[in-house]
Design a protein around this motif. Sequence first.
Motif, PDB file in Angstrom:
ATOM      1  N   TYR A 143      -5.496  10.761  -3.203  1.00  0.00           N
ATOM      2  CA  TYR A 143      -4.104  10.948  -3.587  1.00  0.00           C
ATOM      3  C   TYR A 143      -3.257   9.833  -3.008  1.00  0.00           C
ATOM      4  O   TYR A 143      -3.564   9.288  -1.956  1.00  0.00           O
ATOM      5  CB  TYR A 143      -3.575  12.296  -3.090  1.00  0.00           C
ATOM      6  CG  TYR A 143      -4.174  13.473  -3.816  1.00  0.00           C
ATOM      7  CD1 TYR A 143      -3.796  13.778  -5.115  1.00  0.00           C
ATOM      8  CD2 TYR A 143      -5.135  14.274  -3.210  1.00  0.00           C
ATOM      9  CE1 TYR A 143      -4.346  14.854  -5.784  1.00  0.00           C
ATOM     10  CE2 TYR A 143      -5.686  15.346  -3.869  1.00  0.00           C
ATOM     11  CZ  TYR A 143      -5.291  15.641  -5.153  1.00  0.00           C
ATOM     12  OH  TYR A 143      -5.829  16.695  -5.817  1.00  0.00           O
ATOM     13  N   TYR A 171       0.452   8.796  -1.537  1.00  0.00           N
ATOM     14  CA  TYR A 171       1.595   9.414  -0.869  1.00  0.00           C
ATOM     15  C   TYR A 171       2.654   8.362  -0.565  1.00  0.00           C
ATOM     16  O   TYR A 171       2.356   7.178  -0.472  1.00  0.00           O
ATOM     17  CB  TYR A 171       1.173  10.057   0.465  1.00  0.00           C
ATOM     18  CG  TYR A 171       0.293  11.270   0.314  1.00  0.00           C
ATOM     19  CD1 TYR A 171       0.842  12.548   0.287  1.00  0.00           C
ATOM     20  CD2 TYR A 171      -1.084  11.147   0.205  1.00  0.00           C
ATOM     21  CE1 TYR A 171       0.033  13.674   0.156  1.00  0.00           C
ATOM     22  CE2 TYR A 171      -1.892  12.264   0.069  1.00  0.00           C
ATOM     23  CZ  TYR A 171      -1.326  13.519   0.049  1.00  0.00           C
ATOM     24  OH  TYR A 171      -2.123  14.623  -0.084  1.00  0.00           O
ATOM     25  N   ASP A 207      -2.695   5.617   0.420  1.00  0.00           N
ATOM     26  CA  ASP A 207      -3.687   6.483  -0.220  1.00  0.00           C
ATOM     27  C   ASP A 207      -4.353   7.332   0.847  1.00  0.00           C
ATOM     28  O   ASP A 207      -4.517   6.895   1.986  1.00  0.00           O
ATOM     29  CB  ASP A 207      -4.773   5.664  -0.916  1.00  0.00           C
ATOM     30  CG  ASP A 207      -4.225   4.775  -2.008  1.00  0.00           C
ATOM     31  OD1 ASP A 207      -3.216   5.156  -2.629  1.00  0.00           O
ATOM     32  OD2 ASP A 207      -4.804   3.709  -2.254  1.00  0.00           O
ATOM     33  N   LYS A 239      -0.145  18.055   4.468  1.00  0.00           N
ATOM     34  CA  LYS A 239       0.234  16.689   4.114  1.00  0.00           C
ATOM     35  C   LYS A 239      -0.222  15.752   5.224  1.00  0.00           C
ATOM     36  O   LYS A 239      -0.081  16.066   6.401  1.00  0.00           O
ATOM     37  CB  LYS A 239       1.750  16.583   3.952  1.00  0.00           C
ATOM     38  CG  LYS A 239       2.300  17.383   2.800  1.00  0.00           C
ATOM     39  CD  LYS A 239       3.805  17.200   2.739  1.00  0.00           C
ATOM     40  CE  LYS A 239       4.423  17.988   1.623  1.00  0.00           C
ATOM     41  NZ  LYS A 239       5.878  17.784   1.574  1.00  0.00           N
ATOM     42  N   LYS A 244       3.316  13.585  -2.181  1.00  0.00           N
ATOM     43  CA  LYS A 244       2.408  13.045  -3.191  1.00  0.00           C
ATOM     44  C   LYS A 244       3.251  12.368  -4.254  1.00  0.00           C
ATOM     45  O   LYS A 244       4.313  12.846  -4.623  1.00  0.00           O
ATOM     46  CB  LYS A 244       1.620  14.159  -3.868  1.00  0.00           C
ATOM     47  CG  LYS A 244       0.348  14.518  -3.203  1.00  0.00           C
ATOM     48  CD  LYS A 244      -0.401  15.505  -4.075  1.00  0.00           C
ATOM     49  CE  LYS A 244      -1.355  16.311  -3.233  1.00  0.00           C
ATOM     50  NZ  LYS A 244      -2.019  17.341  -4.014  1.00  0.00           N
TER      51      LYS A 244
END
Length: 77
Positions: free
Chosen positions: A4, A6, A16, A27, A40
């Motif tokens: 993901y 961020y 990433d 998170k 995200k």
Amino acid sequence: MPVYEYTCEKCNNRFDELVRSMATEAKPACPACGSPKTNKVLSVFAVGGEGAAKSSSGGGDDPMCGRCGGAPGSCQM
């Protein structure tokens, strides 16, 4: 394992993160400033598409895309 992207609310750093479980809601902290205030973001990625097929086929008028080697139109690309 999904990766993901961020962004940090404090320093605007974009990074990433490899996430081991999609169910995890935790998170990650920002690697630049250590802030836990991260979000995200929508990540845009490219996969070889129609433009790549046209450029690799040479003439552009060839009915075969060159990807599967089958009869014209057999792969529906």
